[in-house]
Design a protein around this motif. Structure first.
Motif, PDB file in Angstrom:
ATOM      1  N   GLY A 109       8.801   0.744 -26.181  1.00 30.43           N
ATOM      2  CA  GLY A 109       9.020   1.627 -25.036  1.00 30.43           C
ATOM      3  C   GLY A 109       9.235   3.074 -25.472  1.00 30.43           C
ATOM      4  O   GLY A 109       8.682   4.003 -24.881  1.00 30.43           O
ATOM      5  N   TRP A 110      10.035   3.264 -26.516  1.00 30.07           N
ATOM      6  CA  TRP A 110      10.316   4.600 -27.041  1.00 30.07           C
ATOM      7  C   TRP A 110       9.026   5.231 -27.574  1.00 30.07           C
ATOM      8  O   TRP A 110       8.733   6.393 -27.298  1.00 30.07           O
ATOM      9  CB  TRP A 110      11.376   4.498 -28.137  1.00 30.07           C
ATOM     10  CG  TRP A 110      11.844   5.811 -28.673  1.00 30.07           C
ATOM     11  CD1 TRP A 110      12.916   6.539 -28.234  1.00 30.07           C
ATOM     12  CD2 TRP A 110      11.281   6.549 -29.765  1.00 30.07           C
ATOM     13  NE1 TRP A 110      13.036   7.689 -28.975  1.00 30.07           N
ATOM     14  CE2 TRP A 110      12.045   7.726 -29.920  1.00 30.07           C
ATOM     15  CE3 TRP A 110      10.201   6.339 -30.619  1.00 30.07           C
ATOM     16  CZ2 TRP A 110      11.768   8.679 -30.897  1.00 30.07           C
ATOM     17  CZ3 TRP A 110       9.918   7.296 -31.594  1.00 30.07           C
ATOM     18  CH2 TRP A 110      10.700   8.447 -31.725  1.00 30.07           C
ATOM     19  N   VAL A 111       8.252   4.464 -28.336  1.00 33.02           N
ATOM     20  CA  VAL A 111       7.013   4.980 -28.925  1.00 33.02           C
ATOM     21  C   VAL A 111       6.005   5.337 -27.838  1.00 33.02           C
ATOM     22  O   VAL A 111       5.402   6.424 -27.855  1.00 33.02           O
ATOM     23  CB  VAL A 111       6.414   3.956 -29.926  1.00 33.02           C
ATOM     24  CG1 VAL A 111       4.986   4.301 -30.284  1.00 33.02           C
ATOM     25  CG2 VAL A 111       7.278   3.861 -31.181  1.00 33.02           C
ATOM     26  N   ARG A 112       5.818   4.470 -26.872  1.00 32.28           N
ATOM     27  CA  ARG A 112       4.835   4.734 -25.804  1.00 32.28           C
ATOM     28  C   ARG A 112       5.198   5.990 -25.009  1.00 32.28           C
ATOM     29  O   ARG A 112       4.305   6.709 -24.551  1.00 32.28           O
ATOM     30  CB  ARG A 112       4.745   3.536 -24.868  1.00 32.28           C
ATOM     31  CG  ARG A 112       3.968   2.376 -25.450  1.00 32.28           C
ATOM     32  CD  ARG A 112       3.946   1.224 -24.489  1.00 32.28           C
ATOM     33  NE  ARG A 112       3.069   0.157 -24.931  1.00 32.28           N
ATOM     34  CZ  ARG A 112       3.047  -1.045 -24.373  1.00 32.28           C
ATOM     35  NH1 ARG A 112       3.846  -1.340 -23.357  1.00 32.28           N
ATOM     36  NH2 ARG A 112       2.223  -1.968 -24.832  1.00 32.28           N
ATOM     37  N   ALA A 113       6.488   6.244 -24.844  1.00 32.12           N
ATOM     38  CA  ALA A 113       6.911   7.436 -24.108  1.00 32.12           C
ATOM     39  C   ALA A 113       6.571   8.720 -24.857  1.00 32.12           C
ATOM     40  O   ALA A 113       6.472   9.783 -24.245  1.00 32.12           O
ATOM     41  CB  ALA A 113       8.418   7.372 -23.838  1.00 32.12           C
ATOM     42  N   ARG A 114       6.377   8.624 -26.159  1.00 32.94           N
ATOM     43  CA  ARG A 114       6.124   9.804 -26.978  1.00 32.94           C
ATOM     44  C   ARG A 114       4.682   9.928 -27.468  1.00 32.94           C
ATOM     45  O   ARG A 114       4.269  10.992 -27.908  1.00 32.94           O
ATOM     46  CB  ARG A 114       7.078   9.803 -28.168  1.00 32.94           C
ATOM     47  CG  ARG A 114       8.476  10.218 -27.723  1.00 32.94           C
ATOM     48  CD  ARG A 114       9.578   9.626 -28.582  1.00 32.94           C
ATOM     49  NE  ARG A 114      10.867  10.021 -28.042  1.00 32.94           N
ATOM     50  CZ  ARG A 114      11.495   9.381 -27.059  1.00 32.94           C
ATOM     51  NH1 ARG A 114      10.939   8.319 -26.490  1.00 32.94           N
ATOM     52  NH2 ARG A 114      12.666   9.813 -26.623  1.00 32.94           N
ATOM     53  N   TRP A 115       3.963   8.822 -27.432  1.00 34.74           N
ATOM     54  CA  TRP A 115       2.564   8.821 -27.884  1.00 34.74           C
ATOM     55  C   TRP A 115       1.699   8.304 -26.736  1.00 34.74           C
ATOM     56  O   TRP A 115       1.397   7.110 -26.646  1.00 34.74           O
ATOM     57  CB  TRP A 115       2.410   7.953 -29.138  1.00 34.74           C
ATOM     58  CG  TRP A 115       3.184   8.492 -30.299  1.00 34.74           C
ATOM     59  CD1 TRP A 115       4.431   8.099 -30.722  1.00 34.74           C
ATOM     60  CD2 TRP A 115       2.791   9.541 -31.171  1.00 34.74           C
ATOM     61  NE1 TRP A 115       4.826   8.853 -31.801  1.00 34.74           N
ATOM     62  CE2 TRP A 115       3.834   9.744 -32.108  1.00 34.74           C
ATOM     63  CE3 TRP A 115       1.654  10.340 -31.267  1.00 34.74           C
ATOM     64  CZ2 TRP A 115       3.778  10.697 -33.111  1.00 34.74           C
ATOM     65  CZ3 TRP A 115       1.581  11.286 -32.272  1.00 34.74           C
ATOM     66  CH2 TRP A 115       2.633  11.465 -33.177  1.00 34.74           C
ATOM     67  N   PRO A 116       1.280   9.188 -25.826  1.00 33.00           N
ATOM     68  CA  PRO A 116       0.604   8.755 -24.596  1.00 33.00           C
ATOM     69  C   PRO A 116      -0.755   8.102 -24.797  1.00 33.00           C
ATOM     70  O   PRO A 116      -1.263   7.465 -23.870  1.00 33.00           O
ATOM     71  CB  PRO A 116       0.479  10.057 -23.786  1.00 33.00           C
ATOM     72  CG  PRO A 116       0.599  11.149 -24.782  1.00 33.00           C
ATOM     73  CD  PRO A 116       1.471  10.630 -25.881  1.00 33.00           C
ATOM     74  N   ASP A 117      -1.348   8.224 -25.978  1.00 33.07           N
ATOM     75  CA  ASP A 117      -2.634   7.563 -26.215  1.00 33.07           C
ATOM     76  C   ASP A 117      -2.493   6.054 -26.409  1.00 33.07           C
ATOM     77  O   ASP A 117      -3.493   5.341 -26.470  1.00 33.07           O
ATOM     78  CB  ASP A 117      -3.342   8.169 -27.434  1.00 33.07           C
ATOM     79  CG  ASP A 117      -3.824   9.589 -27.181  1.00 33.07           C
ATOM     80  OD1 ASP A 117      -3.863  10.014 -26.005  1.00 33.07           O
ATOM     81  OD2 ASP A 117      -4.158  10.286 -28.155  1.00 33.07           O
ATOM     82  N   ILE A 118      -1.253   5.573 -26.523  1.00 33.66           N
ATOM     83  CA  ILE A 118      -1.012   4.135 -26.654  1.00 33.66           C
ATOM     84  C   ILE A 118      -0.855   3.548 -25.252  1.00 33.66           C
ATOM     85  O   ILE A 118       0.183   3.683 -24.612  1.00 33.66           O
ATOM     86  CB  ILE A 118       0.237   3.827 -27.508  1.00 33.66           C
ATOM     87  CG1 ILE A 118       0.087   4.438 -28.909  1.00 33.66           C
ATOM     88  CG2 ILE A 118       0.466   2.324 -27.585  1.00 33.66           C
ATOM     89  CD1 ILE A 118       1.328   4.302 -29.778  1.00 33.66           C
TER      90      ILE A 118
END
Length: 192
Positions: free
Chosen positions: A146-155
């Motif tokens: 969840g944290w990563v997706r919020a910061r890397w929108p291409d995921i």
């Protein structure tokens, strides 16, 4: 320990705050303009079937003592890493900033694209094909995703695969005991 790549990373996107940081030398730059687009879930234990002991971190840092266990002589020369390792208690250790390429996927293909290391984030769970993962690991994995997706929108929401999905016939992890439905439920609760 300060990362030798500190000048090329953005702390608010590259380092997961709850994770302990240990630098791995087994990383490099992604291809120019390439951002993370996929999360790959792996499983690892060293020695095989044993948990704890710090041997995975030693492997990712090229410090595994080949004399400490007979299996280590086979894998001690590998130059591999992952972005993050989540242990059996749900504690995360990060080895590579998310903007950089960790060496976790090897020969791989996802949706017709080869070289998944170029565009993926690798997350190792301490585990095996034979053992269920712990509730704490599912919670920690979902929170980190969840944290990563919020910061890397291409995921995107469907950009999640097991190592076995991107290297079929060569890799089996995270294995038959990994509960993808449970992870989806945990991800739903994180985003709610």
């Amino acid at each position: 320990m300060k990362s030798p790549h500190a000048e090329t990373v953005t702390p608010d996107r590259d380092w997961y705050p709850p994770a302990q940081r240990l630098d791995s030398p087994n990383q490099d730059e992604r291809p120019p303009g390439q951002q993370p687009e996929l999360i790959v879930v792996h499983a690892i234990s060293l020695p095989p079937g044993e948990f704890g002991g710090g041997h995975v971190a030693e492997l990712f840092q090229n410090r595994l003592d080949p004399d400490a266990h007979p299996y280590f002589a086979e894998v001690g020369g590998l130059r591999v890493s992952a972005h993050v390792l989540i242990d059996r208690e749900g504690q995360a250790t990060q080895f590579v900033p998310f903007s950089r390429r960790a060496w976790h996927a090897g020969v791989s293909r996802w949706q017709g694209r080869e070289r998944c290391n170029d565009f993926s984030i690798g997350i190792e769970l301490e585990g095996t094909d034979e053992d269920p993962f712990t509730p704490a690991q599912y919670v920690a994995l979902a929170q980190m995703i969840g944290w990563v997706r919020a910061r890397w929108p291409d995921i995107g929401p469907d950009a999640l695969a097991g190592h076995s999905d991107i290297a079929p016939g060569r890799k089996t992890d995270p294995g038959p005991h990994f509960d993808w439905a449970r992870l989806r439920q945990e991800l739903h609760e994180v985003s709610a």
